[in-house]
Design an enzyme around this catalytic site. Structure first.
Site, short mmCIF file in Angstrom:
data_model
loop_
_atom_site.label_atom_id
_atom_site.label_comp_id
_atom_site.label_asym_id
_atom_site.label_seq_id
_atom_site.Cartn_x
_atom_site.Cartn_y
_atom_site.Cartn_z
N GLY A 187 5.70 -1.06 -7.81
CA GLY A 187 5.12 0.26 -8.06
C GLY A 187 4.50 0.84 -6.80
N SER A 188 3.37 1.51 -6.99
CA SER A 188 2.76 2.26 -5.88
C SER A 188 2.22 1.38 -4.76
CB SER A 188 1.62 3.14 -6.43
OG SER A 188 2.15 4.13 -7.30
N SER A 189 2.03 0.08 -4.97
CA SER A 189 1.59 -0.77 -3.88
C SER A 189 2.67 -0.87 -2.79
CB SER A 189 1.22 -2.16 -4.40
OG SER A 189 2.30 -2.75 -5.09
#
Length: 690
Positions: free
Chosen positions: A407-409
């Site tokens: 995801g956004s990591s």
């Protein structure tokens, strides 16, 4: 009557060493005793040589009164020589000492030469007899007879296994995480005649002590062949308490014996259990590090082979054949794990996972400067001393086994690559809108911005903008994105030391679909493990240099205690140090900027840089409906010492709500535990919009 003197004969000198002649019974001379070596020298007293004396033996003389010059008087003789003897003058001889007599010849048996010859003959005879016997056994003996001889020999021999002491697993300070304690194993000799008379009765006595069903014991006690041989050794139980084994010994059951053994003990029970794993009854590792380093830990078993009596004796024969092979102890394994940090991380993870009703959760603590894994926790945990009480899925190591969309990591890698390639700068801005479409799929922001909104780079990270990240990713291009994904360590196992570590998956540029330019930059269509993500963030913390994460600090020899450090971890450059520093500063906005997604990850007194993430867990190639919520960060941000990654699979909630609070507690404890001084500067003030 013998005369006591003699007159010197004319023409010769007096020889004082010449024995006097004796005349007995009318002039007959008595025989003269001579030595072996004297006869040749004394044969001719008148000075003639030995050869002449042999040809003409001297006539015997008689002794008379001494004569005067006027009236010479010859001594009477028995017979006169046939011819006058001419005696040439001879020079006076020097006096000679009488030679020693030669000793008598020794007895035949005392002759050393004869003894040597006799011994040689006897030795050769013995070797010939042995050779003939060997030929007879190997050539003349029939196969049936040879097989019979081998069978008789095998029946007399009994073999007992001697387990090698298994090495310990220690934490970085030498504290025991898993080790072996003294125990006993119980075994049976099925060929014991007295045992076979009452197998059920013997099994009934052992069943309550060994806690094994009587029927199973009866089966183990039955005679059985293996590879054409009757077994004389079969385990009944291993890891038996010493007190129980002593009771069994006192019962003196026929064919039942005990021997020194060990049992694996885990003092911390569930402490790092998902990492350590466990062993089986044969002391071989089945899961975790116990399995991965089983050959190193197990050592080499020994063996005792000895001759036993027949029938009811069934015991070692004193002075009989015996061969003993000592067991070689296994080596110990020292981990990079700190048991104090591990305990606290597990405690916090369990509490937060229970609070958020997570199905699985994991956490990793890395030393940013060395790549050492200080803690690696999984939820749920289990008691490694009783692994059979837990399902296999409850025993997995989450950070290396569970694969999710990061995801956004994943966005931190896109921003870092763009900074490295010079496509953006820390003070750059980008115009975005609430959403965009790629390949027929819409990508929206959780913090939607009106169309034409201009945002800073730290603002895009703080709000975790999908739209802004996709636009930056398009500047990079799919080839560069794939290149930097690999540089950050995605798509391949880290090799930290755990068995069965997942590799994750990367989408190659040629495999990108129409929507891939939208999904890949924001961490979808990508899969990774938590340990991979922690190591990738470790590169950002370590001034752009990737260090392979590792669990093994050293090995300790079981033979002499020699400590051998583990091989140096692999490293490679990902970002320039200045670029890594710029990226860390931008990532501080996630925690410190107003409205940032990671505000719950803040640590009092320390600057923190990190990124939230919300993806999906992948099971058997299918995404679950839950959220894989994570937070990965580092502190102190100005000079990072530690990187902590936390992930939980929950029904609802993102990384900022679920994982960030757990990160904050874990990082706070770690920094205080290692006495890291608080940050000396305050984080910069970030602007979301220019």
């Amino acid at each position: 009557m013998a005369e006591r003197g003699r007159l010197p004969r004319s023409g010769r000198t007096t020889d004082p060493f010449r024995p006097a002649l004796q005349v007995l019974d009318g002039g007959d001379t008595a025989p003269r005793a001579r030595g072996r070596n004297q006869g040749a020298r004394e044969a001719d007293e008148d000075g003639t040589d030995a050869r002449r004396s042999q040809r003409e033996p001297a006539a015997p003389r008689t002794k008379s009164a001494p004569r005067t010059k006027k009236e010479p008087e010859a001594a009477p003789r028995r017979r006169q020589p046939t011819r006058p003897e001419k005696r040439p003058e001879r020079k006076p001889e020097k006096a000679r000492r009488p030679e020693k007599r030669v000793p008598a010849e020794p007895p035949k048996l005392a002759n050393s030469t004869r003894r040597l010859r006799l011994g040689t003959v006897l030795a050769l005879s013995l070797f010939v007899m042995i050779g003939v016997r060997l030929v007879v056994l190997q050539v003349a003996t029939s196969p049936d007879e040879a097989a019979s001889l081998l069978e008789l020999r095998e029946r007399r021999l009994s073999t007992v296994e001697l387990p090698a002491p298994r090495g310990s697993i220690l934490d970085r300070s030498g504290a025991v995480l898993a080790h072996s304690v003294e125990a006993r194993y119980v075994y049976v000799d099925p060929e014991n005649a007295n045992l076979q008379k009452d197998v059920p009765g013997t099994a009934a006595k052992l069943a309550p002590l060994l806690r094994i069903q009587q029927s199973k014991l009866i089966e183990l006690m039955q005679r059985k062949q293996s590879l054409g041989r009757w077994l004389k050794f079969r385990y009944l139980a291993r890891g038996v308490d010493v007190a129980v084994a002593d009771k069994i010994e006192a019962m003196r059951l026929p064919g039942i014996y005990t021997h020194t053994d060990e049992r694996r003990d885990v003092p911390g029970k569930d402490l790092a259990a998902n990492l350590i794993g466990f062993t089986g009854d044969d002391h071989h590792g089945l899961e975790g590090l116990e399995a991965r380093y089983d050959e190193l830990l197990h050592g080499t078993d020994g063996k005792r082979v000895f001759e036993v009596g027949k029938g009811s004796l069934g015991a070692p024969i004193p002075g009989g054949y015996e061969r003993y092979t000592a067991a070689q102890p296994g080596n110990s394994l020292q981990l990079t794990i700190d048991r104090y940090v591990q305990y606290e991380v597990q405690r916090i993870l369990d509490a937060q996972a229970e609070k958020n009703k997570a199905t699985v959760a994991g956490a990793v603590v890395l030393d940013a400067r060395t790549g050492e894994v200080l803690a690696q926790a999984s939820y749920p945990a289990y008691n490694a001393a009783k692994p059979e009480a837990y399902d296999a899925q409850e025993r997995i190591d989450v950070p290396t086994s569970v694969v999710t969309d990061p995801g956004s990591s994943h966005k931190a890698f896109i921003f870092g690559a763009a900074l490295q390639e010079g496509l953006i700068k820390p003070d750059s801005t980008l115009t975005i809108g609430p959403a965009l479409e790629r390949g027929g799929e819409a990508f929206k922001d959780t913090h939607p911005q009106p169309k034409g909104t201009e945002m800073t780079m730290p603002g895009l990270l703080a709000y975790s903008s999908n739209v802004g990240t996709i636009l930056i990713g398009e500047k990079l291009g799919k080839e560069k994105i794939y290149e930097y994904q690999q540089k950050f360590g995605l798509g391949q196992a880290t090799g930290e030391g755990m068995p069965g570590e997942a590799e994750g998956m990367l989408l190659k540029p040629e495999d990108w679909s129409g929507s891939a330019p939208g999904s890949v930059p924001i961490g979808h269509s990508v899969s990774a493990t938590l340990i991979q993500m922690a190591a990738a963030y470790g590169a950002i913390a370590n001034d752009g240099t990737y260090i392979q994460p590792h669990l093994i600090k050293s090995t300790i020899s079981g033979a002499d205690g020699k400590v051998t450090p583990a091989a140096e971890p692999k490293t490679h450059k990902v970002l320039e140090p200045a670029v890594a520093s710029q990226l860390r500063t931008m990532m501080e906005a996630v925690v410190d900027a107003k409205g940032g997604t990671g505000g719950a990850a803040a640590v009092t007194g320390y600057r923190v840089a990190g990124k939230t993430g919300t993806g999906k867990m992948l099971i058997d190639g299918q995404y679950t409906s839950h959220n894989a919520s994570s937070f990965i960060g580092m502190a102190p941000a100005e000079d990072p010492r530690y990187v902590i990654a936390v992930s939980m699979d929950v029904a609802t909630g993102g990384g900022g709500d679920v994982a960030a609070p757990a990160f904050s507690e874990m990082m706070s404890y770690t920094l205080l535990h290692y006495f890291v001084p608080p940050s000396g500067t305050k984080p910069p003030t970030f602007k979301i919009h220019p």
